[in-house]
Design a protein around this motif. Structure first.
Motif, PDB file in Angstrom:
ATOM      1  N   GLU A   1       1.782  10.440   2.639  1.00  0.00           N
ATOM      2  CA  GLU A   1       1.548   9.866   1.318  1.00  0.00           C
ATOM      3  C   GLU A   1       1.924  10.850   0.218  1.00  0.00           C
ATOM      4  OE1 GLU A   1      -0.654   9.928   3.772  1.00  0.00           O
ATOM      5  OE2 GLU A   1      -0.888   7.795   4.306  1.00  0.00           O
ATOM      6  N   ASN A   2       2.653  10.332  -0.768  1.00  0.00           N
ATOM      7  CA  ASN A   2       3.017  11.077  -1.975  1.00  0.00           C
ATOM      8  C   ASN A   2       3.771  12.375  -1.660  1.00  0.00           C
ATOM      9  OD1 ASN A   2       1.664   8.997  -3.267  1.00  0.00           O
ATOM     10  ND2 ASN A   2      -0.272  10.084  -3.183  1.00  0.00           N
TER      11      ASN A   2
ATOM     12  N   LYS B   1       0.806  -1.229   0.000  1.00  0.00           N
ATOM     13  CA  LYS B   1       0.000   0.000   0.000  1.00  0.00           C
ATOM     14  C   LYS B   1       0.845   1.288   0.000  1.00  0.00           C
ATOM     15  CE  LYS B   1      -3.862  -2.197   2.466  1.00  0.00           C
ATOM     16  NZ  LYS B   1      -3.228  -3.508   2.707  1.00  0.00           N
ATOM     17  N   HIS B   2       2.055   1.196   0.520  1.00  0.00           N
ATOM     18  CA  HIS B   2       2.876   2.421   0.674  1.00  0.00           C
ATOM     19  C   HIS B   2       4.338   2.010   0.560  1.00  0.00           C
ATOM     20  CE1 HIS B   2       3.327   6.469   3.086  1.00  0.00           C
ATOM     21  NE2 HIS B   2       4.289   6.320   2.200  1.00  0.00           N
TER      22      HIS B   2
ATOM     23  N   ASN C   1      11.317   7.734 -10.148  1.00  0.00           N
ATOM     24  CA  ASN C   1      10.315   7.857 -11.210  1.00  0.00           C
ATOM     25  C   ASN C   1       9.419   6.625 -11.279  1.00  0.00           C
ATOM     26  OD1 ASN C   1      11.265  10.386 -11.902  1.00  0.00           O
ATOM     27  ND2 ASN C   1      12.642   9.625 -13.490  1.00  0.00           N
ATOM     28  N   ALA C   2      10.014   5.446 -11.103  1.00  0.00           N
ATOM     29  CA  ALA C   2       9.228   4.201 -11.153  1.00  0.00           C
ATOM     30  C   ALA C   2       8.234   4.138  -9.999  1.00  0.00           C
ATOM     31  CB  ALA C   2      10.163   2.994 -11.111  1.00  0.00           C
ATOM     32  N   ILE C   3       8.670   4.570  -8.829  1.00  0.00           N
ATOM     33  CA  ILE C   3       7.779   4.576  -7.662  1.00  0.00           C
ATOM     34  C   ILE C   3       6.598   5.511  -7.907  1.00  0.00           C
ATOM     35  CG2 ILE C   3       7.601   5.300  -5.240  1.00  0.00           C
ATOM     36  CD1 ILE C   3      10.514   4.253  -4.897  1.00  0.00           C
ATOM     37  N   LYS C   4       6.888   6.707  -8.417  1.00  0.00           N
ATOM     38  CA  LYS C   4       5.820   7.678  -8.677  1.00  0.00           C
ATOM     39  C   LYS C   4       4.856   7.180  -9.747  1.00  0.00           C
ATOM     40  CE  LYS C   4       8.636  11.681  -7.388  1.00  0.00           C
ATOM     41  NZ  LYS C   4       9.370  12.847  -7.899  1.00  0.00           N
ATOM     42  N   ALA C   5       5.380   6.435 -10.723  1.00  0.00           N
ATOM     43  CA  ALA C   5       4.537   5.937 -11.821  1.00  0.00           C
ATOM     44  C   ALA C   5       3.753   4.689 -11.433  1.00  0.00           C
ATOM     45  CB  ALA C   5       5.411   5.638 -13.043  1.00  0.00           C
ATOM     46  N   SER C   6       4.100   4.078 -10.293  1.00  0.00           N
ATOM     47  CA  SER C   6       3.501   2.784  -9.926  1.00  0.00           C
ATOM     48  C   SER C   6       2.056   2.892  -9.462  1.00  0.00           C
ATOM     49  CB  SER C   6       4.331   2.130  -8.812  1.00  0.00           C
ATOM     50  OG  SER C   6       4.151   2.833  -7.578  1.00  0.00           O
TER      51      SER C   6
ATOM     52  N   ILE D   1       1.371   3.399  -6.398  1.00  0.00           N
ATOM     53  CA  ILE D   1       1.433   3.113  -4.959  1.00  0.00           C
ATOM     54  C   ILE D   1       1.682   4.427  -4.213  1.00  0.00           C
ATOM     55  CG2 ILE D   1       2.649   1.800  -3.155  1.00  0.00           C
ATOM     56  CD1 ILE D   1       3.694  -0.070  -5.333  1.00  0.00           C
ATOM     57  N   ASN D   2       1.057   4.583  -3.044  1.00  0.00           N
ATOM     58  CA  ASN D   2       1.400   5.725  -2.198  1.00  0.00           C
ATOM     59  C   ASN D   2       2.896   5.668  -1.906  1.00  0.00           C
ATOM     60  OD1 ASN D   2      -1.122   6.973  -1.855  1.00  0.00           O
ATOM     61  ND2 ASN D   2      -1.705   5.516  -0.269  1.00  0.00           N
TER      62      ASN D   2
END
Length: 292
Positions: free
Chosen positions: A196-197, A101-102, A131-136, A138-139
Motif C-alpha cells: 500500500e502507498n 480499495k487499492h 498525482n491523481a491516484i495519490k490525491a484520491s 485510495i491505497n
C-alpha cells in the motif's frame, strides 16, 4: 472472502500476461475481471472463466459500473496517447466513486518531469495519473516501469543482423525490462499484502547501451553487428526516405534522445525482490528473439 481483482487493457499484451500469471498462481478465474471494450476480442479470456466487464475509458458510467465490487484495480496505461491523460483520470475518479480499495498503475521510469524532457508528450499523462491516484485517498501501488526489452526490435529494425544498429542514442544507458517480468510482478503484488502507498522502481538490474546490444547480438549470432549513432536529423531523414510515417519517426527520435540523456538509466531496482527470482537479461531476450 476472496479479493476481487479487475485488470484494464485486458486484451492487450500486459493485461493478458498479468491475468495468465494470476491464474497460474492459483487465483480463481471467478475472482478476476477483465475490462474490455470489445467482447469479441476477449473470447479467450471468457473461455478461461474470467468475468468480462464492458467498459470504455471515455465512458465514465461504464467504468463506474465495471468497478463495482472490485477490491484491487490494475490500471494498465492506455495506448491512446492523445486522450490517455483524460481517460485515466476518468478511471481514477470512477474507482474512487465505486469504492475500489487499492489501485495499481503501470507508470514509467523517468528523471526529467518538465517540458524539456524529449518525451514530455508521453510523460505528462503518466505524471498526471500518478498525482491523481495519490490525491484520491485510495491505497495505491505505482510501478515505474522502464523501457521494455520488447520495444528493442522497433529501434533496431528488421535487418539489424545485416545492416547493424543505426539509432541516435549515443552512449546512453537504459535498464530495459522484459514485459513478461513486469506483468508477473504486477500479479505478485495483486495477490500479496504490504504494497500500500508504495512506488516501485521497475528497472532491470543492469543498464545497457546500444553498443552493448550490438556486441551481445554479435556474440550470440556469431557475426559482426555494428552500432552507428547518427545525428537526429540524419536519422529522421533516412527513416522518412524509407517511408516510415512521420509520427513514428518523431517518436523514435524522442526515445533515442531520452536514452541519450540518461532518462532510463537506473541506479536502483525493486524488480528482483518483487519477482522472487533473477529477471530476464538482455542476452536472454535477444537469444529468444534471434536464435529461434
Amino acid at each position: 472472502m476472496s479479493t476481487k481483482i479487475l485488470v484494464t487493457g485486458a486484451t492487450g499484451n500486459f493485461g493478458r500476461l498479468t491475468i495468465d500469471f494470476l491464474l497460474n498462481k492459483g487465483i480463481a478465474a471467478a475472482d478476476i475481471s477483465a475490462l474490455v471494450r470489445d467482447e469479441a476480442k476477449a473470447s479467450d479470456l471468457a473461455a478461461k472463466g474470467i468475468n468480462l466487464k464492458i467498459g470504455d475509458y471515455d465512458n465514465y458510467d461504464s467504468l463506474l459500473a465495471a468497478f463495482q465490487g472490485i477490491d484491487k484495480l490494475l490500471l494498465v496505461s492506455g495506448t491512446d496517447l492523445v486522450n490517455r491523460g483524460k481517460q485515466q483520470l476518468n478511471a481514477v475518479k470512477a474507482a474512487k466513486e465505486a469504492g475500489v480499495k487499492h489501485i495499481l498503475y503501470t507508470s514509467f521510469e523517468r528523471k526529467n518531469e518538465t517540458e524539456t524532457s524529449p518525451i514530455a508528450f508521453l510523460a505528462q499523462s503518466h505524471i498526471d495519473t500518478d498525482n491523481a491516484i495519490k490525491a484520491s485517498g485510495i491505497n495505491y501501488t505505482i510501478f515505474r516501469n522502464n523501457l521494455y526489452l520488447d520495444v528493442l526490435p522497433m529501434f533496431l529494425g528488421e535487418k539489424v543482423l545485416e545492416q547493424g544498429i543505426f539509432f541516435p542514442a549515443g552512449e546512453g544507458l537504459a535498464a530495459y525490462v522484459f514485459r513478461n517480468d513486469l506483468a508477473e510482478v504486477a500479479a505478485n503484488v495483486l495477490i500479496s499484502a504490504g504494497h500500500e502507498n508504495k512506488e516501485y522502481n521497475m528497472n532491470n538490474v543492469a543498464n545497457y547501451s546500444m553498443k552493448n546490444i550490438a556486441d551481445t547480438l554479435s556474440e550470440i549470432t556469431n557475426s559482426t553487428v555494428s552500432y552507428t549513432s547518427p545525428s537526429a536529423e540524419v536519422y529522421s531523414d533516412v527513416l522518412i526516405k524509407a517511408g516510415v510515417p512521420g509520427e513514428y519517426v518523431g517518436m523514435f527520435v524522442a526515445f533515442a534522445e531520452a536514452i541519450k540523456q540518461g532518462e532510463f538509466q537506473a541506479e536502483s531496482s525493486d524488480l528482483e525482490k518483487l519477482l522472487g527470482r533473477k529477471p530476464a537479461t538482455l542476452a536472454d531476450f535477444l537469444k529468444e528473439l534471434y536464435l529461434k
